[in-house]
Design an enzyme around this catalytic site. Sequence first.
Site, PDB file in Angstrom:
ATOM      1  N   TYR A 124       0.844  -1.207   0.000  1.00 46.18           N
ATOM      2  CA  TYR A 124       0.000   0.000   0.000  1.00 46.18           C
ATOM      3  C   TYR A 124       0.877   1.255   0.000  1.00 46.18           C
ATOM      4  O   TYR A 124       0.561   2.248  -0.647  1.00 46.18           O
ATOM      5  CB  TYR A 124      -0.953   0.006   1.206  1.00 46.18           C
ATOM      6  CG  TYR A 124      -0.289   0.215   2.542  1.00 46.18           C
ATOM      7  CD1 TYR A 124       0.166  -0.864   3.292  1.00 46.18           C
ATOM      8  CD2 TYR A 124      -0.104   1.493   3.061  1.00 46.18           C
ATOM      9  CE1 TYR A 124       0.786  -0.693   4.515  1.00 46.18           C
ATOM     10  CE2 TYR A 124       0.523   1.680   4.286  1.00 46.18           C
ATOM     11  CZ  TYR A 124       0.970   0.583   5.006  1.00 46.18           C
ATOM     12  OH  TYR A 124       1.589   0.782   6.209  1.00 46.18           O
ATOM     13  N   TYR A 125       1.995   1.178   0.732  1.00 41.19           N
ATOM     14  CA  TYR A 125       2.913   2.322   0.808  1.00 41.19           C
ATOM     15  C   TYR A 125       3.600   2.535  -0.542  1.00 41.19           C
ATOM     16  O   TYR A 125       3.656   3.658  -1.060  1.00 41.19           O
ATOM     17  CB  TYR A 125       3.933   2.047   1.913  1.00 41.19           C
ATOM     18  CG  TYR A 125       5.105   3.010   1.961  1.00 41.19           C
ATOM     19  CD1 TYR A 125       4.923   4.350   2.316  1.00 41.19           C
ATOM     20  CD2 TYR A 125       6.400   2.577   1.658  1.00 41.19           C
ATOM     21  CE1 TYR A 125       6.004   5.224   2.360  1.00 41.19           C
ATOM     22  CE2 TYR A 125       7.476   3.435   1.714  1.00 41.19           C
ATOM     23  CZ  TYR A 125       7.267   4.762   2.056  1.00 41.19           C
ATOM     24  OH  TYR A 125       8.345   5.622   2.095  1.00 41.19           O
ATOM     25  N   LEU A 126       4.090   1.449  -1.132  1.00 41.34           N
ATOM     26  CA  LEU A 126       4.770   1.566  -2.431  1.00 41.34           C
ATOM     27  C   LEU A 126       3.817   2.054  -3.515  1.00 41.34           C
ATOM     28  O   LEU A 126       4.190   2.869  -4.360  1.00 41.34           O
ATOM     29  CB  LEU A 126       5.388   0.220  -2.829  1.00 41.34           C
ATOM     30  CG  LEU A 126       6.523  -0.277  -1.936  1.00 41.34           C
ATOM     31  CD1 LEU A 126       7.014  -1.642  -2.416  1.00 41.34           C
ATOM     32  CD2 LEU A 126       7.684   0.710  -1.904  1.00 41.34           C
TER      33      LEU A 126
END
Length: 210
Positions: A124-126
């Site tokens: 989700y962060y990437l």
Amino acid sequence: MNVLVIGANGQVGRKIVQKLQQTEHEPVAMVRESDQAKAFKKMGVKTVIGDLEKDFEHAFIDMEAIIFAAGSGGHTGADKTILIDQEGAIKAMDRAKHFGIKRCIMLSTIGADRPDLGPDDFKYYLYAKHRADEYLKASGLSYSILRPGSLTDEEGTGKVKLQEHLNEFGEIPREDVAATLVALLTTEGTNGKSYDVISGEQPIEDALAN
Ligand code: NAP
């Protein structure tokens, strides 16, 4: 240039402001709290209060460049990451376009160009970083994107390993990331380019020149 540093109170952000103070550029620290602003004012740094989750358009008045170094931090979940790292960045780019900002430098992360390859609990962060980076690339702004490896608080060495794509992972001191972001503001040939960066053997200026 007047350079708006978004995320100026962060660990990298503060180093960016300090580095900018040593150049011909004028940093303007965008912070969320008036107490944070006081600390910058003591250092002789101009400040503007702005929150990426609210309206921060006023922060762009009289600015010529921005360095985006904000992030929701590792302690938050996907919701805040999307609100800050992705949507906050996208709003900042829209404002930058509206105000005719000449240069836009983005602090991203290694792996953001290939988010599908990341570990499941990190995807989700990437993807948030990826979407912000892709938005910037399509924005028409003059930009550079820096994707560092794991950030450390070691003293900077001024030397990096920097390439469009590195097929390795590594660490890099926040100080070297800040120095590279500031160098990207004015290094010829870096417009429209994205770089992975970790610690290495090449002086930052040489790495960017190649
Ligand atoms: P940091 O110390 O957590 O700094 C992030 C800054 O973003 C803080 O100053 C924070 O403000 C600000 N911020 C958060 N939400 C905001 C909002 N709604 N409006 C305005 N500002 C907001 O992080 P760092 O160590 O400097 O790292 C900077 C970025 O590098 C990270 O966010 C991450 O995306 C990227 N990165 C990190 C790593 C790593 O290993 N940690 C690796 C590669 C890339 P406050 O000070 O008010 O909280």
